[in-house]
Motif scaffolding. Structure first.
Motif, PDB file in Angstrom:
ATOM      1  N   GLY A  10       0.809  -1.213   0.000  1.00  0.00           N
ATOM      2  CA  GLY A  10       0.000   0.000   0.000  1.00  0.00           C
ATOM      3  C   GLY A  10       0.843   1.264   0.000  1.00  0.00           C
ATOM      4  O   GLY A  10       0.435   2.291  -0.543  1.00  0.00           O
ATOM      5  N   GLN A  11       2.033   1.185   0.581  1.00  0.00           N
ATOM      6  CA  GLN A  11       2.958   2.318   0.607  1.00  0.00           C
ATOM      7  C   GLN A  11       3.795   2.400  -0.669  1.00  0.00           C
ATOM      8  O   GLN A  11       4.560   3.336  -0.848  1.00  0.00           O
ATOM      9  CB  GLN A  11       3.901   2.195   1.811  1.00  0.00           C
ATOM     10  CG  GLN A  11       3.202   2.276   3.141  1.00  0.00           C
ATOM     11  CD  GLN A  11       4.104   1.876   4.301  1.00  0.00           C
ATOM     12  OE1 GLN A  11       5.240   1.428   4.109  1.00  0.00           O
ATOM     13  NE2 GLN A  11       3.595   2.028   5.508  1.00  0.00           N
ATOM     14  N   GLY A  12       3.658   1.395  -1.527  1.00  0.00           N
ATOM     15  CA  GLY A  12       4.437   1.364  -2.758  1.00  0.00           C
ATOM     16  C   GLY A  12       5.872   0.910  -2.555  1.00  0.00           C
ATOM     17  O   GLY A  12       6.714   1.102  -3.425  1.00  0.00           O
ATOM     18  N   ASN A  13       6.148   0.292  -1.426  1.00  0.00           N
ATOM     19  CA  ASN A  13       7.484  -0.201  -1.125  1.00  0.00           C
ATOM     20  C   ASN A  13       7.587  -1.650  -1.607  1.00  0.00           C
ATOM     21  O   ASN A  13       7.548  -2.594  -0.828  1.00  0.00           O
ATOM     22  CB  ASN A  13       7.751  -0.095   0.391  1.00  0.00           C
ATOM     23  CG  ASN A  13       9.201  -0.289   0.731  1.00  0.00           C
ATOM     24  OD1 ASN A  13       9.991  -0.760  -0.077  1.00  0.00           O
ATOM     25  ND2 ASN A  13       9.558   0.074   1.952  1.00  0.00           N
ATOM     26  N   TRP A  14       7.745  -1.794  -2.914  1.00  0.00           N
ATOM     27  CA  TRP A  14       7.686  -3.114  -3.551  1.00  0.00           C
ATOM     28  C   TRP A  14       8.863  -3.995  -3.181  1.00  0.00           C
ATOM     29  O   TRP A  14       8.716  -5.202  -3.039  1.00  0.00           O
ATOM     30  CB  TRP A  14       7.566  -2.958  -5.064  1.00  0.00           C
ATOM     31  CG  TRP A  14       6.368  -2.160  -5.429  1.00  0.00           C
ATOM     32  CD1 TRP A  14       6.345  -0.896  -5.950  1.00  0.00           C
ATOM     33  CD2 TRP A  14       4.994  -2.527  -5.251  1.00  0.00           C
ATOM     34  NE1 TRP A  14       5.046  -0.478  -6.098  1.00  0.00           N
ATOM     35  CE2 TRP A  14       4.199  -1.457  -5.686  1.00  0.00           C
ATOM     36  CE3 TRP A  14       4.358  -3.670  -4.762  1.00  0.00           C
ATOM     37  CZ2 TRP A  14       2.813  -1.491  -5.653  1.00  0.00           C
ATOM     38  CZ3 TRP A  14       2.970  -3.698  -4.733  1.00  0.00           C
ATOM     39  CH2 TRP A  14       2.218  -2.626  -5.178  1.00  0.00           C
ATOM     40  N   ASP A  15      10.040  -3.414  -3.007  1.00  0.00           N
ATOM     41  CA  ASP A  15      11.213  -4.206  -2.648  1.00  0.00           C
ATOM     42  C   ASP A  15      11.066  -4.815  -1.253  1.00  0.00           C
ATOM     43  O   ASP A  15      11.328  -6.004  -1.053  1.00  0.00           O
ATOM     44  CB  ASP A  15      12.484  -3.362  -2.714  1.00  0.00           C
ATOM     45  CG  ASP A  15      12.867  -2.988  -4.140  1.00  0.00           C
ATOM     46  OD1 ASP A  15      12.675  -3.829  -5.042  1.00  0.00           O
ATOM     47  OD2 ASP A  15      13.348  -1.862  -4.344  1.00  0.00           O
ATOM     48  N   ARG A  20       9.693  -9.399   2.343  1.00  0.00           N
ATOM     49  CA  ARG A  20       8.867  -9.975   3.416  1.00  0.00           C
ATOM     50  C   ARG A  20       8.084 -11.175   2.898  1.00  0.00           C
ATOM     51  O   ARG A  20       7.941 -12.174   3.608  1.00  0.00           O
ATOM     52  CB  ARG A  20       7.929  -8.911   3.994  1.00  0.00           C
ATOM     53  CG  ARG A  20       7.175  -9.382   5.190  1.00  0.00           C
ATOM     54  CD  ARG A  20       8.113  -9.702   6.342  1.00  0.00           C
ATOM     55  NE  ARG A  20       7.334 -10.217   7.465  1.00  0.00           N
ATOM     56  CZ  ARG A  20       7.689 -11.267   8.184  1.00  0.00           C
ATOM     57  NH1 ARG A  20       8.821 -11.886   7.953  1.00  0.00           N
ATOM     58  NH2 ARG A  20       6.932 -11.684   9.160  1.00  0.00           N
ATOM     59  N   CYS A  21       7.569 -11.099   1.669  1.00  0.00           N
ATOM     60  CA  CYS A  21       6.863 -12.238   1.073  1.00  0.00           C
ATOM     61  C   CYS A  21       7.784 -13.444   0.986  1.00  0.00           C
ATOM     62  O   CYS A  21       7.383 -14.560   1.322  1.00  0.00           O
ATOM     63  CB  CYS A  21       6.367 -11.889  -0.330  1.00  0.00           C
ATOM     64  SG  CYS A  21       4.835 -10.992  -0.389  1.00  0.00           S
ATOM     65  N   SER A  22       8.999 -13.224   0.533  1.00  0.00           N
ATOM     66  CA  SER A  22       9.956 -14.328   0.404  1.00  0.00           C
ATOM     67  C   SER A  22      10.222 -14.979   1.757  1.00  0.00           C
ATOM     68  O   SER A  22      10.296 -16.211   1.857  1.00  0.00           O
ATOM     69  CB  SER A  22      11.265 -13.826  -0.195  1.00  0.00           C
ATOM     70  OG  SER A  22      11.061 -13.372  -1.511  1.00  0.00           O
ATOM     71  N   GLU A  23      10.336 -14.156   2.794  1.00  0.00           N
ATOM     72  CA  GLU A  23      10.559 -14.694   4.136  1.00  0.00           C
ATOM     73  C   GLU A  23       9.355 -15.514   4.595  1.00  0.00           C
ATOM     74  O   GLU A  23       9.509 -16.598   5.155  1.00  0.00           O
ATOM     75  CB  GLU A  23      10.808 -13.550   5.122  1.00  0.00           C
ATOM     76  CG  GLU A  23      12.105 -12.811   4.884  1.00  0.00           C
ATOM     77  CD  GLU A  23      12.192 -11.502   5.647  1.00  0.00           C
ATOM     78  OE1 GLU A  23      11.238 -11.154   6.386  1.00  0.00           O
ATOM     79  OE2 GLU A  23      13.216 -10.816   5.506  1.00  0.00           O
ATOM     80  N   LEU A  24       8.166 -14.989   4.359  1.00  0.00           N
ATOM     81  CA  LEU A  24       6.951 -15.692   4.785  1.00  0.00           C
ATOM     82  C   LEU A  24       6.722 -16.968   3.990  1.00  0.00           C
ATOM     83  O   LEU A  24       6.201 -17.952   4.514  1.00  0.00           O
ATOM     84  CB  LEU A  24       5.747 -14.768   4.680  1.00  0.00           C
ATOM     85  CG  LEU A  24       5.686 -13.644   5.711  1.00  0.00           C
ATOM     86  CD1 LEU A  24       4.574 -12.657   5.366  1.00  0.00           C
ATOM     87  CD2 LEU A  24       5.472 -14.216   7.101  1.00  0.00           C
ATOM     88  N   ILE A  25       7.117 -16.968   2.717  1.00  0.00           N
ATOM     89  CA  ILE A  25       6.955 -18.159   1.879  1.00  0.00           C
ATOM     90  C   ILE A  25       7.822 -19.306   2.415  1.00  0.00           C
ATOM     91  O   ILE A  25       7.420 -20.473   2.347  1.00  0.00           O
ATOM     92  CB  ILE A  25       7.255 -17.834   0.407  1.00  0.00           C
ATOM     93  CG1 ILE A  25       6.104 -17.015  -0.174  1.00  0.00           C
ATOM     94  CG2 ILE A  25       7.488 -19.098  -0.408  1.00  0.00           C
ATOM     95  CD1 ILE A  25       6.374 -16.430  -1.539  1.00  0.00           C
ATOM     96  N   LEU A  26       8.985 -18.972   2.956  1.00  0.00           N
ATOM     97  CA  LEU A  26       9.825 -20.011   3.555  1.00  0.00           C
ATOM     98  C   LEU A  26       9.120 -20.679   4.736  1.00  0.00           C
ATOM     99  O   LEU A  26       9.264 -21.880   4.953  1.00  0.00           O
ATOM    100  CB  LEU A  26      11.161 -19.423   4.012  1.00  0.00           C
ATOM    101  CG  LEU A  26      12.114 -18.983   2.907  1.00  0.00           C
ATOM    102  CD1 LEU A  26      13.343 -18.312   3.507  1.00  0.00           C
ATOM    103  CD2 LEU A  26      12.508 -20.156   2.032  1.00  0.00           C
ATOM    104  N   GLU A  27       8.344 -19.903   5.486  1.00  0.00           N
ATOM    105  CA  GLU A  27       7.608 -20.429   6.632  1.00  0.00           C
ATOM    106  C   GLU A  27       6.309 -21.131   6.215  1.00  0.00           C
ATOM    107  O   GLU A  27       5.867 -22.068   6.863  1.00  0.00           O
ATOM    108  CB  GLU A  27       7.271 -19.299   7.605  1.00  0.00           C
ATOM    109  CG  GLU A  27       8.471 -18.629   8.221  1.00  0.00           C
ATOM    110  CD  GLU A  27       8.090 -17.394   9.025  1.00  0.00           C
ATOM    111  OE1 GLU A  27       6.930 -17.302   9.478  1.00  0.00           O
ATOM    112  OE2 GLU A  27       8.955 -16.516   9.196  1.00  0.00           O
TER     113      GLU A  27
END
Length: 82
Positions: A10-15, A20-27
């Motif tokens: 929502g803040q446009g902070n795509w990186d 964070r998505c990559s970290e959560l996908i590992l879990e």
């Protein structure tokens, strides 16, 4: 779980959202929504090949995830893969 990612997007902070998505996908490797969010982050950064891979994974995990199917089609269109 996804609130932090949604806030970053929502803040446009795509990186940061992609990280964070990559970290959560590992879990949670079977979470289709996280794969879709990662794909959206790549899509917004115009990394369409990477985004398409994420959307394909999301669809493998949840075949009724129509938003991922739509974004996959948009990626393939931009990559001229008809």
């Amino acid at each position: 779980m996804t609130q932090e990612v949604e806030q970053l997007m929502g803040q446009g902070n795509w990186d940061a959202a992609a990280q964070r998505c990559s970290e959560l996908i590992l879990e949670h490797p079977t979470n289709a929504r996280l794969q879709g969010y990662l794909g959206l982050c790549h899509f917004r950064k115009q990394a369409f090949a990477e985004a398409a891979t994420c959307f394909q994974k999301a669809l493998l995990l949840d075949e009724k995830f129509w938003e991922a199917a739509l974004k996959l089609a948009q990626c393939l269109d931009r990559l001229m893969k008809y």
